[in-house]
Design an enzyme around this catalytic site. Structure first.
Site, PDB file in Angstrom:
ATOM      1  N   HIS A  73      -5.080  38.306 -20.416  1.00  0.00           N
ATOM      2  CA  HIS A  73      -4.139  37.242 -20.648  1.00  0.00           C
ATOM      3  C   HIS A  73      -3.662  37.388 -22.068  1.00  0.00           C
ATOM      4  CE1 HIS A  73      -5.479  35.659 -17.002  1.00  0.00           C
ATOM      5  NE2 HIS A  73      -4.128  35.163 -16.689  1.00  0.00           N
ATOM      6  N   HIS A 115       6.732  42.891 -21.241  1.00  0.00           N
ATOM      7  CA  HIS A 115       6.350  42.371 -20.045  1.00  0.00           C
ATOM      8  C   HIS A 115       5.182  42.129 -19.588  1.00  0.00           C
ATOM      9  CE1 HIS A 115       7.292  46.639 -19.417  1.00  0.00           C
ATOM     10  NE2 HIS A 115       6.602  46.368 -18.475  1.00  0.00           N
ATOM     11  N   GLU A 131      -1.719  50.505 -12.810  1.00  0.00           N
ATOM     12  CA  GLU A 131      -0.552  49.678 -13.178  1.00  0.00           C
ATOM     13  C   GLU A 131       0.198  49.183 -11.782  1.00  0.00           C
ATOM     14  OE1 GLU A 131       3.685  50.106 -15.293  1.00  0.00           O
ATOM     15  OE2 GLU A 131       2.254  51.529 -15.817  1.00  0.00           O
ATOM     16  N   CYS A 155      12.417  49.834 -17.647  1.00  0.00           N
ATOM     17  CA  CYS A 155      11.221  49.132 -18.043  1.00  0.00           C
ATOM     18  C   CYS A 155      11.226  48.653 -19.509  1.00  0.00           C
ATOM     19  CB  CYS A 155       9.854  49.878 -17.555  1.00  0.00           C
ATOM     20  SG  CYS A 155       9.590  49.792 -15.899  1.00  0.00           S
ATOM     21  N   HIS A 200       1.927  42.572 -16.985  1.00  0.00           N
ATOM     22  CA  HIS A 200       1.164  43.179 -15.886  1.00  0.00           C
ATOM     23  C   HIS A 200      -0.144  42.921 -15.376  1.00  0.00           C
ATOM     24  CE1 HIS A 200       3.778  47.127 -15.496  1.00  0.00           C
ATOM     25  NE2 HIS A 200       4.028  46.798 -16.473  1.00  0.00           N
TER      26      HIS A 200
END
Length: 136
Positions: free
Chosen positions: A76, A35, A120, A29, A37
Site C-alpha cells: 500500500h 498506477h 504482476e 502503461c 498493482h
C-alpha cells in the site's frame, strides 16, 4: 510461501527518458504519475531438512521475514515516492524482485534464499535468483 502485495508504482516511466522514449518503450502503461498493482510474491527457500523439525525453515519464521522485507516497506505504498530505493531505480517488476531479494537476503541464513517470483499479472511473472546484475 506467497504474499499479496498492493502498491502504486510508476512501473512504466523512467526519469532518464524523454516523454516520447517513455511512450515508445512502455506504451499504454506509461504514466509519470504512477498506477497501482496487486502483485503476488512467491518466495522459495532451500537447505537441509532439520531431522528434529522435519523442515528446512519454520514457515512462521519465513512469513515474519517476508512481512519485514516485503510487506512493511512496500504494501500500500507509492513505490516511487515512499520507498527510497525507487527514487533512483525505475520501479519495474524486475527491480521490485531485486529489491525483495536483497531485503530477504539480509534476514535469512546465507544460501537459504533460492528464488523470488513477482507476479504482476497471470501472464507477467519475474523470477529472480540473485544472479549478478549487469552493470554492477
Amino acid at each position: 510461501l506467497e504474499q499479496m502485495l498492493t502498491c502504486q508504482a510508476c512501473l512504466s516511466h523512467s526519469k532518464s527518458l524523454s516523454e516520447e522514449e517513455n511512450l515508445k518503450l512502455f506504451g499504454k502503461c506509461n504514466n509519470p504519475n504512477g498506477h497501482g498493482h496487486n502483485y503476488k510474491v512467491v518466495v522459495t527457500v532451500r537447505g537441509e531438512i532439520d531431522p528434529v523439525s522435519g523442515m528446512v525453515m519454520n514457515l512462521a519464521d519465513l512469513k515474519g521475514h517476508m512481512q519485514e522485507a516485503i510487506m512493511e516497506p512496500l504494501d500500500h505504498k507509492n513505490l516511487d515516492k515512499d520507498v527510497p530505493y525507487f527514487s533512483e531505480v525505475v520501479s519495474t517488476t524486475e527491480n521490485i524482485a531485486v529489491f525483495i531479494w536483497d531485503s530477504l537476503q539480509r534476514l535469512l541464513p546465507q544460501g537459504m534464499l533460492y528464488k523470488v517470483q513477482v507476479h504482476e499479472t497471470e501472464q507477467n511473472v519475474v523470477v529472480y535468483k540473485g544472479e549478478e546484475r549487469i552493470g554492477k
